[in-house]
Design a protein around this motif. Sequence first.
Motif, mmCIF file in Angstrom:
data_model
loop_
_atom_site.group_PDB
_atom_site.id
_atom_site.type_symbol
_atom_site.label_atom_id
_atom_site.label_comp_id
_atom_site.label_asym_id
_atom_site.label_seq_id
_atom_site.Cartn_x
_atom_site.Cartn_y
_atom_site.Cartn_z
ATOM 1 N N ARG A 83 14.506 17.537 18.556
ATOM 2 C CA ARG A 83 13.592 18.550 18.834
ATOM 3 C C ARG A 83 12.387 17.897 19.483
ATOM 4 O O ARG A 83 11.784 17.105 18.576
ATOM 5 C CB ARG A 83 13.305 19.454 17.828
ATOM 6 C CG ARG A 83 12.686 20.699 18.242
ATOM 7 C CD ARG A 83 12.463 21.827 17.200
ATOM 8 N NE ARG A 83 13.568 22.068 16.374
ATOM 9 C CZ ARG A 83 13.676 22.878 15.355
ATOM 10 N NH1 ARG A 83 12.373 23.690 15.031
ATOM 11 N NH2 ARG A 83 14.780 23.195 14.660
ATOM 12 N N PHE A 84 11.858 18.454 20.448
ATOM 13 C CA PHE A 84 10.613 17.913 20.901
ATOM 14 C C PHE A 84 9.413 18.567 19.970
ATOM 15 O O PHE A 84 10.055 19.645 19.631
ATOM 16 C CB PHE A 84 10.204 18.370 22.500
ATOM 17 C CG PHE A 84 11.010 17.176 23.172
ATOM 18 C CD1 PHE A 84 10.533 16.331 23.582
ATOM 19 C CD2 PHE A 84 12.058 17.935 24.080
ATOM 20 C CE1 PHE A 84 11.194 15.239 24.505
ATOM 21 C CE2 PHE A 84 12.783 17.026 25.025
ATOM 22 C CZ PHE A 84 12.196 15.694 25.390
ATOM 23 N N ARG A 85 8.511 17.991 19.704
ATOM 24 C CA ARG A 85 7.626 18.523 18.447
ATOM 25 C C ARG A 85 6.210 18.817 18.880
ATOM 26 O O ARG A 85 5.476 19.222 17.849
ATOM 27 C CB ARG A 85 7.581 17.410 17.188
ATOM 28 C CG ARG A 85 8.969 17.569 16.691
ATOM 29 C CD ARG A 85 9.303 18.719 16.102
ATOM 30 N NE ARG A 85 10.495 18.742 15.264
ATOM 31 C CZ ARG A 85 10.814 19.773 14.420
ATOM 32 N NH1 ARG A 85 10.242 20.722 14.647
ATOM 33 N NH2 ARG A 85 12.150 19.897 13.732
ATOM 34 N N HIS A 86 5.711 18.778 20.203
ATOM 35 C CA HIS A 86 4.304 18.996 20.423
ATOM 36 C C HIS A 86 4.081 20.320 20.131
ATOM 37 O O HIS A 86 2.745 21.002 19.817
ATOM 38 C CB HIS A 86 4.135 18.776 21.824
ATOM 39 C CG HIS A 86 4.129 17.330 22.351
ATOM 40 N ND1 HIS A 86 5.360 16.548 22.268
ATOM 41 C CD2 HIS A 86 3.241 16.515 22.570
ATOM 42 C CE1 HIS A 86 4.768 15.416 22.394
ATOM 43 N NE2 HIS A 86 3.683 15.341 22.778
ATOM 44 N N PRO A 200 2.633 23.525 25.158
ATOM 45 C CA PRO A 200 3.602 22.743 24.517
ATOM 46 C C PRO A 200 4.759 22.025 25.439
ATOM 47 O O PRO A 200 5.170 20.840 25.149
ATOM 48 C CB PRO A 200 3.975 23.156 23.137
ATOM 49 C CG PRO A 200 3.956 24.755 23.298
ATOM 50 C CD PRO A 200 2.862 24.764 24.318
ATOM 51 N N LYS A 201 5.518 22.902 26.028
ATOM 52 C CA LYS A 201 6.629 22.667 26.954
ATOM 53 C C LYS A 201 6.170 21.729 28.020
ATOM 54 O O LYS A 201 6.482 20.469 28.085
ATOM 55 C CB LYS A 201 7.174 23.683 27.598
ATOM 56 C CG LYS A 201 8.327 23.471 28.491
ATOM 57 C CD LYS A 201 8.928 24.801 29.291
ATOM 58 C CE LYS A 201 10.034 24.358 30.217
ATOM 59 N NZ LYS A 201 10.735 25.570 30.727
ATOM 60 N N GLU A 204 5.570 18.340 26.361
ATOM 61 C CA GLU A 204 6.688 17.694 25.896
ATOM 62 C C GLU A 204 7.347 17.034 26.891
ATOM 63 O O GLU A 204 8.074 15.927 26.950
ATOM 64 C CB GLU A 204 7.692 18.699 25.218
ATOM 65 C CG GLU A 204 7.048 18.991 23.754
ATOM 66 C CD GLU A 204 7.814 20.354 23.142
ATOM 67 O OE1 GLU A 204 7.364 20.824 22.076
ATOM 68 O OE2 GLU A 204 8.448 20.967 23.841
ATOM 69 N N GLN A 205 7.402 17.747 28.115
ATOM 70 C CA GLN A 205 8.007 17.213 29.208
ATOM 71 C C GLN A 205 7.244 15.962 29.845
ATOM 72 O O GLN A 205 7.952 14.969 30.156
ATOM 73 C CB GLN A 205 8.221 18.191 30.482
ATOM 74 C CG GLN A 205 9.109 19.467 30.191
ATOM 75 C CD GLN A 205 9.094 20.368 31.040
ATOM 76 O OE1 GLN A 205 7.808 20.874 31.816
ATOM 77 N NE2 GLN A 205 10.134 21.079 31.418
ATOM 78 N N TYR A 207 5.546 13.976 27.816
ATOM 79 C CA TYR A 207 5.861 13.196 27.130
ATOM 80 C C TYR A 207 7.156 12.257 27.371
ATOM 81 O O TYR A 207 7.377 10.905 27.022
ATOM 82 C CB TYR A 207 5.793 13.368 25.610
ATOM 83 C CG TYR A 207 6.375 12.499 24.406
ATOM 84 C CD1 TYR A 207 5.662 11.770 23.935
ATOM 85 C CD2 TYR A 207 7.661 12.801 23.771
ATOM 86 C CE1 TYR A 207 6.172 10.662 22.946
ATOM 87 C CE2 TYR A 207 8.111 11.875 22.884
ATOM 88 C CZ TYR A 207 7.468 11.022 22.522
ATOM 89 O OH TYR A 207 7.722 10.004 21.437
ATOM 90 N N TYR A 208 8.068 13.116 27.552
ATOM 91 C CA TYR A 208 9.538 12.380 27.781
ATOM 92 C C TYR A 208 9.335 11.623 29.197
ATOM 93 O O TYR A 208 9.869 10.447 29.159
ATOM 94 C CB TYR A 208 10.638 13.534 27.887
ATOM 95 C CG TYR A 208 11.845 13.059 28.404
ATOM 96 C CD1 TYR A 208 12.626 12.344 27.158
ATOM 97 C CD2 TYR A 208 12.250 12.806 29.655
ATOM 98 C CE1 TYR A 208 13.934 11.739 27.592
ATOM 99 C CE2 TYR A 208 13.660 12.299 29.848
ATOM 100 C CZ TYR A 208 14.459 11.737 28.909
ATOM 101 O OH TYR A 208 15.633 11.102 29.016
#
Length: 326
Positions: A83-86, A200-201, A204-205, A207-208
């Motif tokens: 799970r992404f966590r931001h 957050p989405k 998270e994107q 970050y990836y």
Amino acid sequence: MGSKVRMTIMVGDYDITRPILDGTVQPQGVDLTVLTAPSPPRHWRMLKHREFDAAELSMGSYVTRRGRGEDDLVAIPVFPHRRFRHGYVFASARSDIRRPSDLSGAAIGIRSWQTTAGVWLRGILGEHHGLALDQVRWVAQDSEDVPLDLPPGVHVDRVPAGRTITEMCVEGELAGLIYPEIPGPIRRNEGTIRRVFHNPKSAEQEYYRTTGIFPIMHTVAIRAELLAAHPWIARNLFDAFQEAKRLAYERMEDPRTVSLAWLRALIEEERALLGRDPWEYGLSDRNRRTLERFLGYAGEQGMVGRDVTVDGLFYPSTLETPPRSV
């Protein structure tokens, strides 16, 4: 192999594990009894009481045990939960926290120190947003599954009797929360707690795109004495999880199986960024990079020493796995 080996396993109920839960997929040579339960009681029952022959486990607790030299449970490189966590960093509406860097110097609630989501988030916040572990007053909801030694200058208090960290955040006694699930006040849209990352989405994107990491939360561990008696179980169980995931992906291709209007668009959006197998098992380069980063964070947070390696976490016969189509 002769007669089948009887064993029990407890795992979460996910689309990628359901073919094992319902018996559609069974590991070769094993008469498998499958149980399911939510994460906290599942982890506690396996880590404290060894109730099952195998179980899906918190990666945080598992690496902490390995760091202490405990080798009675041995994992296979199956990662049923990521799970992404931001989106799991929260602030009290009564606090002045507006951005991740504002968490330094604050009082923050956590489930426990070794909860995998917390390890990832403390590491990400430290590496990318300047959070210093020793500048935070940490308050934990739960006791630790595995004893650990905290880094110098870091202290974790337990929540007062009869209180919860969510209540304390709502009342402003804690400025923020780092928690593995969405707190009730957020789900109910009460306005007493808010997310620190406003989108957050998007975070998270990004970050990836920057790191190539889709955080691993759980692995699957087997009792070492069972593997000593039947070493082939590790590979056969790995293969069963692979097949269960393949069937789940196949089922997801049918838009009738999920009640989402834009399911196909979501699948295509995810594949464009994460590839065709975001939940890949085995020790691919991407998984090694993810696990090495996690071990680095765990070391900084006092959970493992430098002698714990990615290869040392997993049963030897599963370190090299043939590629599978998905």
